[in-house]
Design a protein around this motif. Structure first.
Motif, mmCIF file in Angstrom:
data_model
loop_
_atom_site.group_PDB
_atom_site.id
_atom_site.type_symbol
_atom_site.label_atom_id
_atom_site.label_comp_id
_atom_site.label_asym_id
_atom_site.label_seq_id
_atom_site.Cartn_x
_atom_site.Cartn_y
_atom_site.Cartn_z
ATOM 1 N N PHE A 42 -1.106 2.742 11.103
ATOM 2 C CA PHE A 42 -0.521 1.484 10.653
ATOM 3 C C PHE A 42 0.332 0.859 11.748
ATOM 4 C CE2 PHE A 42 3.269 -0.351 8.579
ATOM 5 C CZ PHE A 42 2.669 -1.511 8.137
ATOM 6 N N ARG B 253 0.322 4.078 0.996
ATOM 7 C CA ARG B 253 0.194 4.927 2.177
ATOM 8 C C ARG B 253 1.272 4.643 3.205
ATOM 9 N NH1 ARG B 253 -3.449 8.113 0.149
ATOM 10 N NH2 ARG B 253 -5.573 7.372 0.044
ATOM 11 N N GLU C 1 -1.218 -9.296 -0.019
ATOM 12 C CA GLU C 1 -0.687 -8.197 -0.818
ATOM 13 C C GLU C 1 -0.983 -8.357 -2.306
ATOM 14 O OE1 GLU C 1 2.821 -9.392 0.728
ATOM 15 O OE2 GLU C 1 1.963 -8.773 2.631
ATOM 16 N N ARG D 287 12.503 -9.949 10.710
ATOM 17 C CA ARG D 287 13.264 -9.586 9.515
ATOM 18 C C ARG D 287 14.561 -10.355 9.444
ATOM 19 N NH1 ARG D 287 12.412 -3.152 9.178
ATOM 20 N NH2 ARG D 287 13.841 -3.327 7.445
ATOM 21 N N SER E 112 0.848 -1.189 0.000
ATOM 22 C CA SER E 112 0.000 0.000 0.000
ATOM 23 C C SER E 112 0.882 1.237 0.000
ATOM 24 C CB SER E 112 -0.887 0.002 1.235
ATOM 25 O OG SER E 112 -1.455 1.269 1.389
ATOM 26 N N HIS F 36 -5.945 -2.485 6.276
ATOM 27 C CA HIS F 36 -5.223 -1.262 6.640
ATOM 28 C C HIS F 36 -4.577 -0.588 5.428
ATOM 29 C CE1 HIS F 36 -1.617 -3.613 6.459
ATOM 30 N NE2 HIS F 36 -1.925 -4.342 7.497
ATOM 31 N N THR F 37 -5.211 -0.725 4.267
ATOM 32 C CA THR F 37 -4.654 -0.088 3.077
ATOM 33 C C THR F 37 -4.531 1.425 3.241
ATOM 34 O OG1 THR F 37 -5.670 -1.786 1.728
ATOM 35 C CG2 THR F 37 -5.021 0.201 0.606
ATOM 36 N N GLU F 38 -5.518 2.055 3.867
ATOM 37 C CA GLU F 38 -5.544 3.514 3.888
ATOM 38 C C GLU F 38 -4.841 4.103 5.095
ATOM 39 O OE1 GLU F 38 -6.516 5.576 1.745
ATOM 40 O OE2 GLU F 38 -7.660 4.397 0.324
ATOM 41 N N TYR F 39 -4.247 3.271 5.922
ATOM 42 C CA TYR F 39 -3.652 3.806 7.143
ATOM 43 C C TYR F 39 -2.175 4.085 6.935
ATOM 44 C CZ TYR F 39 -7.821 2.865 9.754
ATOM 45 O OH TYR F 39 -9.092 2.882 10.199
ATOM 46 N N SER F 40 -1.772 5.291 7.264
ATOM 47 C CA SER F 40 -0.355 5.617 7.178
ATOM 48 C C SER F 40 0.130 5.959 8.576
ATOM 49 C CB SER F 40 -0.143 6.800 6.247
ATOM 50 O OG SER F 40 -0.727 7.941 6.803
ATOM 51 N N THR G 170 -3.922 -5.240 -2.198
ATOM 52 C CA THR G 170 -2.890 -4.295 -1.732
ATOM 53 C C THR G 170 -2.566 -4.570 -0.270
ATOM 54 O OG1 THR G 170 -4.499 -2.540 -1.475
ATOM 55 C CG2 THR G 170 -3.203 -2.512 -3.454
ATOM 56 N N ALA G 171 -3.154 -3.910 0.682
ATOM 57 C CA ALA G 171 -2.813 -4.261 2.057
ATOM 58 C C ALA G 171 -4.038 -4.607 2.871
ATOM 59 C CB ALA G 171 -2.037 -3.150 2.728
#
Ligand code: SF4
Lengths: 183, 324
Positions: B234, A71, B218, B34, A69, B226-230, B222-223
């Motif tokens: 997030f 964002r 993904e 990671r 995303s 929480h696609t719209e959370y920055s 997309t996500a």
């Protein structure tokens, strides 16, 4: 949903407290975790995948978190040919990215149109900087993964004002180079 | 239990400690995840930021803190900002009945597991809120998937835990641990292997982790929700995801792996060691298996896990009845 439609808010406010050490601290943190978007346009995207994989491993510098995303991403690698059909999508993606955002034009196509630039061509945007502001240009067709790494270092240098990692000329030279370099 | 001042102070202290645990856990797990991903793919993982990349998670969280909060158009304002909070806050409550050590339980509840299972459902609510309020088709699809998935997998999960509860006759987590011995063959996993297996599968699905991370797949969505959370929105989702993982690992350790009992020197370190072993297991399978399709996910649940857990529950009931 509210009856009155309201537009998206994306203006960038000036910092309330403008202290140099605080800004420097956040800048360093930004530079050390540049999350790229999962976004590839043409053959150069293969090199972007290569740079996140075993031998080159952009993860060492904290930039391997490819966010799907836009964002949640900080770095947009424009990897490949920007066709006129794709141009609105590229601009839209750039506009959707939240504020500290950086663009890396990767490959000759994204820089100037590359091999597709000739008289009378009708389908290619000749350089992504005609659409969106670009921070760092990485030349090559395609650029080597090392060059993309170097581009990321240049963005880090641009954010923080200093280079963080030794350049190739400062590295200790190999005592005995391997007999046959893997291609 | 009277709600006296002492209990009140105890709960406040416990909540503060739990918040510390959650944040510390997220920082550690980002690094571990990671690094483990790197090692599984034969690369070093985060390496240069701090000694051996140790500062990587700190840098990430600081960067997310300094990121612009983007407000998309035509969203449902209150719900959009409520969703990350709803994802984060109930998890705090869920840590209270967990017995970390013999004397290290925040709140002695007789029906501890009931409390956990009841409030764990709120995680799905936060996913719906996030997906619905952000006026995004991918978000909405992700939310729909999250609900279908967590409703489906909650049933075999509860059945698996119920088998252990039938066997031991208690819902109190402390009593459950005391009923198990220190050595591995005295743990509930030996007496209820099928229940443990079902629980572990459901645990991965309930926390939306790969290979069951359909709500945030993904390649398709997309996500997801929480696609719209920055920025911090997030980050809160991320924090609560790791906190949820740790919580289900603790429940697994208490139910099946003997909690704080170990071969020698009982104490909270055993609980933590077991829980983090399960956490590592979750990370390991995430980077080893590809994502399943949605129909495969639901088929696995309704055609295999649910009948198996019912069978297991029935067998347990019969054996318990015969033994009495
Ligand atoms: S620069 Fe070369 S390798 Fe890169 S996208 Fe253009 S043609 Fe492909």
């Amino acid at each position: 949903m509210s009856p009155e439609p309201h537009p998206a808010q994306s203006e960038i406010l000036p910092p309330l407290i403008n202290l140099k050490p605080v800004n420097w601290f956040f800048d360093v943190n930004r530079a050390m975790s540049l999350w790229p978007v999962t976004f590839g346009l043409a053959c150069c995207a293969i090199e972007m995948m290569a740079v996140s994989m075993t031998r080159f491993d952009i993860a060492r510098f904290g930039a391997e978190v490819f966010r799907p995303s836009i964002r949640q991403a900080d770095l947009m690698m424009v990897t490949g040919t920007v066709t006129k059909k794709m141009a609105p999508a590229v601009v839209r993606l750039y506009e959707q990215m939240p504020a500290p955002k950086f663009v890396l034009a990767c490959g000759n196509c994204a820089i100037s149109g590359g091999p597709f630039k000739f008289e009378g061509q009708y389908g290619i945007v000749e350089g992504v900087d005609q659409l969106i502001p670009v921070d760092v240009y990485v030349p090559g067709c395609p650029p080597r993964p090392e060059a993309i790494l170097e581009g990321v270092f240049s963005i880090q240098e641009k954010i923080t004002g200093r280079r963080w990692w030794p350049g190739p000329e400062e590295m200790p030279s190999d005592p005995a180079p391997p007999a046959k370099a893997a291609t | 239990m009277a709600l006296s001042l002492a209990v009140f102070v105890q709960i406040i202290v416990a909540v503060l400690l739990v918040i510390g645990l959650m944040v510390g856990n997220a920082v550690v797990m980002v690094y571990v995840e990671r690094k483990a991903c790197g090692f599984i793919q034969r690369r070093p993982g985060p390496f240069e930021v701090g000694p051996r990349g140790l500062l990587q998670a700190v840098c990430d969280s600081m960067k997310l803190l300094g990121k612009q909060i983007f407000v998309p158009g035509n969203i449902d304002w209150p719900l959009h900002f409520l969703a990350p909070v709803v994802a984060f806050l109930p998890v705090l409550l869920l840590y209270l009945p967990i017995p970390f050590g013999p004397y290290l339980t925040s709140l002695q509840v007789d029906d501890g597991i009931l409390l956990i299972l009841a409030f764990a459902g709120l995680g799905a609510v936060s996913n719906i809120l996030a997906g619905w309020s952000s006026n995004n088709k991918y978000g909405l699809l992700g939310a729909a998937r999250a609900v279908a998935q967590s409703v489906a997998y909650e049933i075999p999960m509860i059945m698996a835990l119920l088998a252990v509860i039938f066997m031991t006759g208690t819902m109190n987590l402390t009593t459950l641990v005391e009923g198990q011995g220190g050595w591995p063959w005295q743990w509930n996993i030996v007496r209820q292997p099928l229940a443990c297996f079902i629980y572990v599968v459901c645990l991965v699905a309930e926390t939306n982790r790969a290979p069951f991370d359909l709500p945030e797949a993904e390649s398709e969505l997309t996500a997801g929700f929480h696609t719209e959370y920055s920025g911090m929105g997030f980050a809160l989702f991320f924090l609560s995801e790791y906190a949820n993982m740790l919580l289900v690992s603790f429940v697994c350790a208490v139910f099946f792996l003997g909690g704080w009992r170990g071969p020698f020197l009982d104490g909270f370190w055993w609980t933590f060691a077991k829980a983090y072993a399960i956490m590592f297991f979750i990370v390991w399978i995430r980077w080893t298996f590809p994502r399943v399709r949605f129909d495969q996910l639901l088929n696995l649940n309704w055609k295999w896990l649910l009948p198996l857990s019912i069978l297991n529950l029935w067998l347990t009931a019969v054996v318990v009845k015969l033994a009495n």
